[in-house]
Design a protein around this motif. Structure first.
Motif, PDB file in Angstrom:
ATOM      1  N   ASN A 173       0.810  -1.219   0.000  1.00 50.14           N
ATOM      2  CA  ASN A 173       0.000   0.000   0.000  1.00 50.14           C
ATOM      3  C   ASN A 173       0.844   1.270   0.000  1.00 50.14           C
ATOM      4  O   ASN A 173       0.326   2.365  -0.269  1.00 50.14           O
ATOM      5  CB  ASN A 173      -0.935   0.016   1.209  1.00 50.14           C
ATOM      6  N   ARG A 174       2.139   1.159   0.297  1.00 47.77           N
ATOM      7  CA  ARG A 174       3.015   2.329   0.381  1.00 47.77           C
ATOM      8  C   ARG A 174       4.003   2.429  -0.785  1.00 47.77           C
ATOM      9  O   ARG A 174       4.872   3.289  -0.785  1.00 47.77           O
ATOM     10  CB  ARG A 174       3.773   2.299   1.724  1.00 47.77           C
ATOM     11  N   LEU A 175       3.858   1.549  -1.742  1.00 50.33           N
ATOM     12  CA  LEU A 175       4.782   1.556  -2.882  1.00 50.33           C
ATOM     13  C   LEU A 175       4.265   2.448  -4.010  1.00 50.33           C
ATOM     14  O   LEU A 175       3.065   2.496  -4.287  1.00 50.33           O
ATOM     15  CB  LEU A 175       4.980   0.134  -3.413  1.00 50.33           C
ATOM     16  N   GLN A 176       5.198   3.121  -4.650  1.00 47.16           N
ATOM     17  CA  GLN A 176       4.840   3.961  -5.783  1.00 47.16           C
ATOM     18  C   GLN A 176       4.472   3.114  -6.993  1.00 47.16           C
ATOM     19  O   GLN A 176       3.620   3.493  -7.803  1.00 47.16           O
ATOM     20  CB  GLN A 176       6.015   4.893  -6.133  1.00 47.16           C
ATOM     21  N   ARG A 177       5.110   1.954  -7.128  1.00 44.47           N
ATOM     22  CA  ARG A 177       4.824   1.031  -8.222  1.00 44.47           C
ATOM     23  C   ARG A 177       4.553  -0.340  -7.622  1.00 44.47           C
ATOM     24  O   ARG A 177       5.435  -0.927  -6.983  1.00 44.47           O
ATOM     25  CB  ARG A 177       6.001   0.973  -9.193  1.00 44.47           C
ATOM     26  N   PRO A 178       3.335  -0.868  -7.770  1.00 39.74           N
ATOM     27  CA  PRO A 178       2.988  -2.136  -7.112  1.00 39.74           C
ATOM     28  C   PRO A 178       3.810  -3.307  -7.629  1.00 39.74           C
ATOM     29  O   PRO A 178       4.142  -3.377  -8.823  1.00 39.74           O
ATOM     30  CB  PRO A 178       1.510  -2.315  -7.442  1.00 39.74           C
ATOM     31  N   ILE A 179       4.162  -4.205  -6.725  1.00 38.55           N
ATOM     32  CA  ILE A 179       4.879  -5.429  -7.062  1.00 38.55           C
ATOM     33  C   ILE A 179       4.259  -6.580  -6.273  1.00 38.55           C
ATOM     34  O   ILE A 179       3.630  -6.363  -5.226  1.00 38.55           O
ATOM     35  CB  ILE A 179       6.382  -5.329  -6.715  1.00 38.55           C
ATOM     36  N   PRO A 180       4.387  -7.827  -6.722  1.00 39.54           N
ATOM     37  CA  PRO A 180       3.881  -8.971  -5.942  1.00 39.54           C
ATOM     38  C   PRO A 180       4.761  -9.221  -4.716  1.00 39.54           C
ATOM     39  O   PRO A 180       5.991  -9.228  -4.828  1.00 39.54           O
ATOM     40  CB  PRO A 180       3.941 -10.136  -6.933  1.00 39.54           C
ATOM     41  N   LEU A 181       4.115  -9.399  -3.569  1.00 36.98           N
ATOM     42  CA  LEU A 181       4.829  -9.636  -2.308  1.00 36.98           C
ATOM     43  C   LEU A 181       4.225 -10.845  -1.612  1.00 36.98           C
ATOM     44  O   LEU A 181       3.007 -10.915  -1.411  1.00 36.98           O
ATOM     45  CB  LEU A 181       4.719  -8.413  -1.380  1.00 36.98           C
ATOM     46  N   VAL A 182       5.068 -11.799  -1.229  1.00 38.67           N
ATOM     47  CA  VAL A 182       4.645 -12.971  -0.466  1.00 38.67           C
ATOM     48  C   VAL A 182       5.223 -12.851   0.934  1.00 38.67           C
ATOM     49  O   VAL A 182       6.428 -12.643   1.094  1.00 38.67           O
ATOM     50  CB  VAL A 182       5.121 -14.278  -1.132  1.00 38.67           C
ATOM     51  N   ASP A 183       4.364 -12.983   1.958  1.00 36.22           N
ATOM     52  CA  ASP A 183       4.837 -12.788   3.328  1.00 36.22           C
ATOM     53  C   ASP A 183       4.675 -14.061   4.160  1.00 36.22           C
ATOM     54  O   ASP A 183       4.381 -15.137   3.634  1.00 36.22           O
ATOM     55  CB  ASP A 183       4.116 -11.611   3.990  1.00 36.22           C
ATOM     56  N   GLU A 184       4.919 -13.925   5.469  1.00 30.65           N
ATOM     57  CA  GLU A 184       4.832 -15.029   6.442  1.00 30.65           C
ATOM     58  C   GLU A 184       5.795 -16.160   6.100  1.00 30.65           C
ATOM     59  O   GLU A 184       5.506 -17.335   6.327  1.00 30.65           O
ATOM     60  CB  GLU A 184       3.405 -15.556   6.535  1.00 30.65           C
ATOM     61  N   VAL A 185       6.957 -15.825   5.569  1.00 26.24           N
ATOM     62  CA  VAL A 185       7.995 -16.819   5.281  1.00 26.24           C
ATOM     63  C   VAL A 185       8.884 -16.909   6.516  1.00 26.24           C
ATOM     64  O   VAL A 185       9.793 -16.101   6.708  1.00 26.24           O
ATOM     65  CB  VAL A 185       8.804 -16.435   4.028  1.00 26.24           C
ATOM     66  N   SER A 186       8.610 -17.851   7.369  1.00 27.21           N
ATOM     67  CA  SER A 186       9.249 -17.900   8.689  1.00 27.21           C
ATOM     68  C   SER A 186      10.761 -18.091   8.612  1.00 27.21           C
ATOM     69  O   SER A 186      11.514 -17.488   9.381  1.00 27.21           O
ATOM     70  CB  SER A 186       8.610 -19.015   9.536  1.00 27.21           C
ATOM     71  N   LEU A 187      11.234 -18.934   7.707  1.00 19.95           N
ATOM     72  CA  LEU A 187      12.675 -19.222   7.624  1.00 19.95           C
ATOM     73  C   LEU A 187      13.331 -18.339   6.555  1.00 19.95           C
ATOM     74  O   LEU A 187      13.975 -18.821   5.628  1.00 19.95           O
ATOM     75  CB  LEU A 187      12.897 -20.704   7.334  1.00 19.95           C
ATOM     76  N   ILE A 188      13.166 -17.036   6.716  1.00 22.23           N
ATOM     77  CA  ILE A 188      13.656 -16.100   5.707  1.00 22.23           C
ATOM     78  C   ILE A 188      15.167 -16.177   5.535  1.00 22.23           C
ATOM     79  O   ILE A 188      15.705 -15.940   4.448  1.00 22.23           O
ATOM     80  CB  ILE A 188      13.236 -14.657   6.075  1.00 22.23           C
TER      81      ILE A 188
END
Length: 613
Positions: A173-188
């Motif tokens: 929501n804060r990006l000037q240009r939207p990109i796909p983001l995947v979250d909740e990756v525990s073992l980053i």
């Protein structure tokens, strides 16, 4: 006047019906009741459940135990069913190759491909370079968005992001240009850096299309034919997810390993065959049909299937006192299914539906246990207990009290552990067969394929129609119709798939699957067990093995009360011109109490014969 109680001890429930017999042999049916069977059918543990059913039935009729002249118990060989699910494939991901755990709130939409870079290193990337940023939990979402915006302004092509915390939407929501983001990756910390990665997020209500397609992966990563074959398990594991990440590492390995599932040996009157469980349910059932009637089955030691079959034998041996070597498995039902398995090597607790085979096995023993049960029940009740006729014969008698029926007549008794069939011809000769698999197996399949941890939740899916709570005042039923309410629906049911119980209550289903998917799993489980068993059981008793030579089929048992099983079986038999429907014993009891009614009817026929003599 005599007060008689017929008792049918089944695998799941025990039914009792009360009748008063006049001196001239006239019968007045007073009513009946049921209770859950205690212990395995045909064992002394059944006494408690039988006593409870009898007392409940008498209470309903306004009678006491002292008023009873005789209790009639069905003569049935105990049937015990066991089940096992043998996983036959397993997806293994090593060297941090894949993420695809389908978080509830991914950010952005679309597909992005680039080299993985830690967020802190974005400033070192050259203008025009395509990257996927990796964002650890130590980074605030506002700072992450600011860093990505700064990199984009500097000319860096940020194509996607992998986020440890549940911040994907906050960042997007804060990006000037939207990109796909995947979250909740525990073992980053295990996500490999400086490797080519693809991030895909589908629009709400849709699923990913590129990373779940083998050729889509081949296009993204420029794979050869051999490499495409290797990544096919990854694509299959991602089918149905809304978001996913695939990282290509030079040393990474993706395999679709077939686990040795063991061999089941089937011995029958027509020979002996061995079938590898890994070949699937159809191969096993072809083996059963080839040797039919089955005399015994055994599984390879050290496998789930072998262990299950051995456990069934040992359990029945303990209950009956017979040696294990004397116990014979008389029927096997195999069903192809899926089992959720954690993907080995995944980074966020990913699960994939792996191929599996569910097995139900059935054992029959001698008449002895039922004789001991009748004696124990008589001692407990303090009245005469008579071991009545053969269960199938009694069920036929009870079914014939259904209005509109006449011999020749076939019945299907749909229980919890087994499906029983019987046929009476015009001469009064009865043929019977018992096959493994019924309501309990359906529950197991539903629970497995939907990943439901609680049996009660699977039972709710099996027993009740489904709906989706779409607003606090609106419910969409599984048939597509919508119902509105003046009072708000329970908060815990909002936006959930729910089962509609018989009292009008809503039972939320602990699954994120769609209403359509849950319904499809339920109906398919019932078809693979009840419809398949109905057809194969009737084929074994039908004249010449031809279903077209059957005229009437009456459905009995607890599962015949199901809101859709009867229709499914009737539709399948309709192709053969068979009249099929749910029984209505005595015109009032529905599909229940057929055996108990038949016991009383046989007893009264005996009394009349004595009077006539």
């Amino acid at each position: 006047m005599r007060t008689i109680v017929g008792v049918d001890i089944g695998n799941s429930t025990t039914e009792a019906c009360v009748a008063v017999v006049g001196d001239g042999g006239e019968v007045t049916w007073r009513g009946g009741e049921l209770a859950r069977t205690t212990g395995v059918k045909g064992t002394l543990d059944n006494v408690r459940g039988a006593r409870r059913a009898i007392l409940l039935a008498l209470e309903r009729c306004g009678l006491a135990l002292a008023d009873v002249d005789a209790v009639l118990v069905n003569e049935a060989t105990p049937v015990i069913s066991g089940m096992a699910m043998e996983t036959i494939t397993e997806t293994i991901i090593t060297e941090s190759t894949m993420i695809g755990h389908n978080p509830a709130t991914p950010g952005g939409v679309g597909l992005g491909v680039g080299r993985t870079v830690a967020l802190a290193d974005l400033g070192t990337c050259a203008a025009g370079e395509e990257v996927v940023c990796v964002i650890a939990a130590t980074v605030d979402f506002a700072d992450a968005a600011a860093a990505i915006n700064a990199a984009v302004e500097a000319g860096v092509e940020v194509r996607g992001g992998i986020v440890q915390r549940d911040d994907a939407r906050l960042i997007a929501n804060r990006l000037q240009r939207p990109i796909p983001l995947v979250d909740e990756v525990s073992l980053i910390d295990r996500v490999p850096l400086d490797m080519v990665a693809a991030v895909e997020v589908a629009a709400p209500g849709r699923t990913i299309s590129t990373l779940s397609n083998s050729y889509g992966l081949a296009t993204v990563f420029e794979l050869s034919a051999d490499e495409t074959r290797m990544v096919a398990p990854v694509a299959r594991a991602l089918v149905g997810t809304r978001s996913a990440v695939v990282v290509r590492t030079p040393s990474g390995d993706v395999t679709d390993r077939r686990i040795p599932a063991g061999v089941v040996a089937l011995a029958g009157e027509n020979g002996r065959v061995e079938v590898d469980v890994g070949e699937g349910a159809d191969a096993i059932m072809r083996g059963v049909a080839r040797v039919q009637p089955l005399q015994d089955a055994s599984g390879e030691a050290g496998t789930n299937a072998g262990g299950m079959l051995a456990t069934v034998r040992e359990t029945m041996a303990e209950l009956t006192g017979d040696p294990v070597a004397a116990i014979r498995i008389r029927d096997v039902l195999a069903v192809d299914t899926f089992v959720p398995q954690e993907v080995r090597g995944g980074l966020a607790g990913e699960f994939a539906l792996e191929g599996a085979v569910a097995l139900a096995a059935m054992v029959r023993t001698s008449r002895g246990p039922m004789e001991r049960l009748a004696a124990a029940l008589g001692e407990d009740l303090g009245c005469e207990v008579v071991l009545g006729g053969v269960e199938a014969d009694m069920a036929i008698r009870g079914a014939l009290t259904t209005p509109g029926t006449a011999a020749p007549l076939a019945i299907l008794d749909l229980g919890g552990g087994s499906t029983d069939a019987a046929l009476i011809d015009r001469r009064g000769v009865v043929r019977t067969v018992h096959v493994a698999g019924a309501g309990d197996l359906v529950t197991r399949l539903i629970g497995s394929e939907l990943g439901l941890g609680e049996r009660e939740a699977a039972e709710d899916v099996k027993r009740h129609p489904l709906a989706k709570v779409e607003s606090p005042f609106q419910l969409r039923l599984e048939d597509g119709t919508t119902t509105f309410f003046e009072e708000p629906l329970p908060a815990e049911a909002f936006a959930r798939v729910v089962a509609l119980d018989d009292e009008g209550g809503l039972r939320p289903i602990p699954s994120d699957r769609s209403l359509e998917r849950v319904r499809a799993v339920r109906r398919e489980a019932k078809r693979r067990v009840f419809v398949v068993n109905a057809l194969r059981a009737l084929e074994q008793i039908a004249p010449g093995g031809s279903l077209r030579r059957l005229e009437f089929v009456v459905l009995l048992g607890g599962s015949a009360l199901d809101f859709e099983i009867g229709e499914m079986i009737a539709e399948a038999l309709g192709e053969f011109g068979v009249v099929c429907g749910t029984g209505n014993v005595r015109g009032v009891a529905g599909p229940r109490s057929a055996v108990a009614t038949g016991l009383v009817d046989a007893y009264v026929s005996g009394l009349r014969a004595e009077v006539a003599a």
